[in-house]
Motif scaffolding. Structure first.
Motif, PDB file in Angstrom:
ATOM      1  N   VAL A 118       0.836  -1.215  -0.084  1.00  0.00           N
ATOM      2  CA  VAL A 118      -0.093   0.010   0.127  1.00  0.00           C
ATOM      3  C   VAL A 118       0.879   1.107   0.214  1.00  0.00           C
ATOM      4  O   VAL A 118       1.644   1.440   1.049  1.00  0.00           O
ATOM      5  N   LEU A 119       0.974   1.962  -1.049  1.00  0.00           N
ATOM      6  CA  LEU A 119       1.969   3.039  -1.443  1.00  0.00           C
ATOM      7  C   LEU A 119       1.198   4.114  -1.502  1.00  0.00           C
ATOM      8  O   LEU A 119       0.337   4.511  -2.394  1.00  0.00           O
ATOM      9  N   VAL A 200      12.765  -1.867  -9.773  1.00  0.00           N
ATOM     10  CA  VAL A 200      11.978  -3.031  -8.907  1.00  0.00           C
ATOM     11  C   VAL A 200      10.541  -2.957  -9.342  1.00  0.00           C
ATOM     12  O   VAL A 200       9.921  -4.158  -9.122  1.00  0.00           O
ATOM     13  N   LEU A 201       9.891  -2.142  -9.951  1.00  0.00           N
ATOM     14  CA  LEU A 201       8.650  -1.787 -10.163  1.00  0.00           C
ATOM     15  C   LEU A 201       7.952  -2.908 -10.979  1.00  0.00           C
ATOM     16  O   LEU A 201       7.085  -3.668 -10.744  1.00  0.00           O
ATOM     17  N   PRO A 202       8.537  -3.318 -12.248  1.00  0.00           N
ATOM     18  CA  PRO A 202       8.174  -4.431 -13.038  1.00  0.00           C
ATOM     19  C   PRO A 202       8.329  -5.696 -12.425  1.00  0.00           C
ATOM     20  O   PRO A 202       7.661  -6.777 -12.852  1.00  0.00           O
ATOM     21  N   THR A 203       9.231  -5.901 -11.282  1.00  0.00           N
ATOM     22  CA  THR A 203       9.387  -7.140 -10.746  1.00  0.00           C
ATOM     23  C   THR A 203       8.272  -7.533  -9.499  1.00  0.00           C
ATOM     24  O   THR A 203       8.290  -8.834  -9.109  1.00  0.00           O
ATOM     25  N   ILE A 204       7.540  -6.595  -9.155  1.00  0.00           N
ATOM     26  CA  ILE A 204       6.579  -6.729  -8.067  1.00  0.00           C
ATOM     27  C   ILE A 204       5.415  -7.740  -8.435  1.00  0.00           C
ATOM     28  O   ILE A 204       4.699  -7.553  -9.497  1.00  0.00           O
ATOM     29  N   GLN A 205       5.430  -8.769  -7.519  1.00  0.00           N
ATOM     30  CA  GLN A 205       4.555  -9.879  -8.074  1.00  0.00           C
ATOM     31  C   GLN A 205       3.322 -10.011  -6.881  1.00  0.00           C
ATOM     32  O   GLN A 205       2.798 -11.127  -6.691  1.00  0.00           O
ATOM     33  N   VAL A 206       3.199  -9.074  -6.056  1.00  0.00           N
ATOM     34  CA  VAL A 206       2.125  -8.989  -5.213  1.00  0.00           C
ATOM     35  C   VAL A 206       1.024  -7.581  -5.457  1.00  0.00           C
ATOM     36  O   VAL A 206       1.590  -6.763  -6.190  1.00  0.00           O
ATOM     37  N   ARG A 207      -0.022  -7.940  -4.968  1.00  0.00           N
ATOM     38  CA  ARG A 207      -1.073  -6.826  -5.417  1.00  0.00           C
ATOM     39  C   ARG A 207      -0.553  -5.539  -4.722  1.00  0.00           C
ATOM     40  O   ARG A 207      -0.089  -5.565  -3.642  1.00  0.00           O
ATOM     41  N   THR A 208      -0.840  -4.381  -5.502  1.00  0.00           N
ATOM     42  CA  THR A 208      -0.233  -3.185  -4.857  1.00  0.00           C
ATOM     43  C   THR A 208      -1.605  -2.174  -4.922  1.00  0.00           C
ATOM     44  O   THR A 208      -2.144  -1.850  -6.156  1.00  0.00           O
ATOM     45  N   LEU A 209      -1.706  -1.381  -3.830  1.00  0.00           N
ATOM     46  CA  LEU A 209      -2.633  -0.247  -3.990  1.00  0.00           C
ATOM     47  C   LEU A 209      -1.744   0.951  -3.794  1.00  0.00           C
ATOM     48  O   LEU A 209      -1.193   1.235  -2.937  1.00  0.00           O
ATOM     49  N   LEU A 210      -1.887   1.888  -4.746  1.00  0.00           N
ATOM     50  CA  LEU A 210      -1.662   3.287  -4.690  1.00  0.00           C
ATOM     51  C   LEU A 210      -2.693   4.146  -4.239  1.00  0.00           C
ATOM     52  O   LEU A 210      -3.731   4.295  -4.950  1.00  0.00           O
ATOM     53  N   THR A 235      -3.203  -0.851  -8.394  1.00  0.00           N
ATOM     54  CA  THR A 235      -4.823  -0.110  -8.664  1.00  0.00           C
ATOM     55  C   THR A 235      -4.438   1.238  -7.792  1.00  0.00           C
ATOM     56  O   THR A 235      -3.595   1.292  -7.022  1.00  0.00           O
ATOM     57  N   LEU A 236      -5.199   2.109  -8.238  1.00  0.00           N
ATOM     58  CA  LEU A 236      -5.197   3.682  -7.815  1.00  0.00           C
ATOM     59  C   LEU A 236      -6.306   3.937  -7.140  1.00  0.00           C
ATOM     60  O   LEU A 236      -7.554   3.997  -7.911  1.00  0.00           O
ATOM     61  N   ALA A 237      -6.226   4.621  -5.860  1.00  0.00           N
ATOM     62  CA  ALA A 237      -7.315   5.228  -5.270  1.00  0.00           C
ATOM     63  C   ALA A 237      -6.987   6.754  -5.186  1.00  0.00           C
ATOM     64  O   ALA A 237      -6.071   7.222  -4.524  1.00  0.00           O
ATOM     65  N   VAL A 238      -7.812   7.740  -5.879  1.00  0.00           N
ATOM     66  CA  VAL A 238      -7.564   8.996  -5.581  1.00  0.00           C
ATOM     67  C   VAL A 238      -8.340   9.701  -4.709  1.00  0.00           C
ATOM     68  O   VAL A 238      -9.675   9.343  -4.816  1.00  0.00           O
ATOM     69  N   VAL A 239      -7.985  10.414  -3.624  1.00  0.00           N
ATOM     70  CA  VAL A 239      -8.759  10.947  -2.744  1.00  0.00           C
ATOM     71  C   VAL A 239      -9.145  12.113  -2.831  1.00  0.00           C
ATOM     72  O   VAL A 239      -8.052  13.106  -2.622  1.00  0.00           O
ATOM     73  N   ALA A 257     -10.023   2.861   1.900  1.00  0.00           N
ATOM     74  CA  ALA A 257      -9.414   2.135   0.631  1.00  0.00           C
ATOM     75  C   ALA A 257      -8.511   1.057   1.060  1.00  0.00           C
ATOM     76  O   ALA A 257      -8.402  -0.119   0.535  1.00  0.00           O
ATOM     77  N   VAL A 258      -8.020   1.275   2.296  1.00  0.00           N
ATOM     78  CA  VAL A 258      -7.189   0.187   2.750  1.00  0.00           C
ATOM     79  C   VAL A 258      -7.793  -1.001   3.082  1.00  0.00           C
ATOM     80  O   VAL A 258      -7.477  -2.243   2.690  1.00  0.00           O
ATOM     81  N   GLN A 259      -8.806  -1.057   3.821  1.00  0.00           N
ATOM     82  CA  GLN A 259      -9.891  -2.026   4.163  1.00  0.00           C
ATOM     83  C   GLN A 259     -10.270  -2.956   2.929  1.00  0.00           C
ATOM     84  O   GLN A 259     -10.296  -4.038   3.070  1.00  0.00           O
ATOM     85  N   VAL A 260     -10.739  -2.169   1.941  1.00  0.00           N
ATOM     86  CA  VAL A 260     -11.340  -2.707   0.940  1.00  0.00           C
ATOM     87  C   VAL A 260     -10.361  -3.616   0.215  1.00  0.00           C
ATOM     88  O   VAL A 260     -10.466  -4.555  -0.250  1.00  0.00           O
ATOM     89  N   PHE A 261      -9.129  -3.013  -0.081  1.00  0.00           N
ATOM     90  CA  PHE A 261      -8.014  -3.535  -0.715  1.00  0.00           C
ATOM     91  C   PHE A 261      -7.609  -4.822   0.053  1.00  0.00           C
ATOM     92  O   PHE A 261      -7.302  -5.980  -0.805  1.00  0.00           O
ATOM     93  N   LEU A 262      -7.355  -4.755   1.303  1.00  0.00           N
ATOM     94  CA  LEU A 262      -7.123  -5.840   1.996  1.00  0.00           C
ATOM     95  C   LEU A 262      -7.915  -6.966   2.203  1.00  0.00           C
ATOM     96  O   LEU A 262      -7.400  -8.114   2.358  1.00  0.00           O
TER      97      LEU A 262
END
Length: 267
Positions: A118-119, A200-210, A235-239, A257-262
């Motif tokens: 979660v970034l 590193v970015l294209p090597t990430i193999q876990v789900r990521t929330l921005l 995926t991207l969440a804009v607040v 956003a974190v709760q829904v993602f996780l």
């Protein structure tokens, strides 16, 4: 904040942290000029569903200073070792601003420790996301700020962090800035300032929330969209209306956003 600071030893160094809740473990890494108190809205707001663990980076909060010459890989070792010291082999890992880079550095060196990312207000390092002249400007400003009392530069800095902070949020942020230890944080910052982790970015193999504040003036939406385009499962969440410090300025939207993602990520 109910979560009081605790400490644990990692590689012979004291690491401070705050922890609240139960459930999936979520390790949170704070921004620059900050410490684990920055995550108060998440320690308070996510503890009903998650085991929220906010770590003080070396040189920050109640953590020890980093040994001379510490490299990025060694900071990653500290974060992975910190999880193991708490009895965790891995966790979902979140970071904001500087902490987002720290999370990516952790993934680079210890991908097995990261269940998802979660970034928020994120960079692939300043050098990996910003023009060279902007990187130089930020470094020069930060070097100067670390030689002066926070009350001289803090209000102007926070004007770039928040869009419209409440008086309580502003006061808490100033308190954290006043507690910055220049002798502790400067070596850490100098190690991270020049980092470029785009590889590193294209090597990430876990789900990521921005997560980005719509009004983020430091890690702008174009910067975040570059990250999104390079991370395979991001995926991207804009607040709306929020700035760079989106977790503090819009905690309900951030936490949701974190709760829904996780809820959609195993483990």
């Amino acid at each position: 904040m109910d979560a009081e600071p605790r400490t644990v030893e990692v590689c012979g160094l004291r690491i401070g942290y705050r922890r609240a809740g139960r459930g999936k473990p979520l390790l949170l890494l704070h921004g620059g000029f900050s410490d684990s108190r920055e995550w108060r809205p998440q320690l308070d707001g996510l503890a009903d569903e998650l085991d929220v663990i906010a770590m003080d980076c070396l040189g920050c909060g109640v953590s020890a200073d980093a040994p001379p010459g510490f490299a990025l890989a060694e900071y990653a070792d500290i974060a992975a070792g910190f999880l193991r010291a708490l009895g965790l082999e891995s966790a979902h890992v979140g970071g904001i601003s500087f902490g987002s880079l720290y999370a990516l550095v952790l993934y680079r060196h210890h991908p097995e420790a990261v269940r998802s990312l979660v970034l928020a207000g994120a960079y692939a390092g300043w050098a990996g996301s910003l023009a060279a002249e902007e990187v130089a400007r930020r470094i020069a400003w930060a070097e100067g700020a670390l030689t002066r009392p926070a009350d001289e530069w803090g209000p102007d800095f926070l004007a770039t962090v928040y869009s419209d902070p409440s008086p309580e949020l502003f006061a808490e942020a100033m308190e954290i800035l006043r507690d910055v230890r220049p002798g502790g944080f400067t070596p850490v910052a100098r190690t991270f300032w020049q980092a470029d982790v785009r590889d590193v970015l294209p090597t990430i193999q876990v789900r990521t929330l921005l997560i980005n504040g719509e009004q983020d003036a430091r890690a702008t939406l174009p910067v975040t969209r570059q990250l999104q385009s390079r991370i395979p499962d991001a995926t991207l969440a804009v607040v709306p209306g929020a700035g760079h410090g989106v977790n503090g300025e819009a905690p309900l939207a951030f936490n949701t956003a974190v709760q829904v993602f996780l809820s959609r990520v195993p483990g």
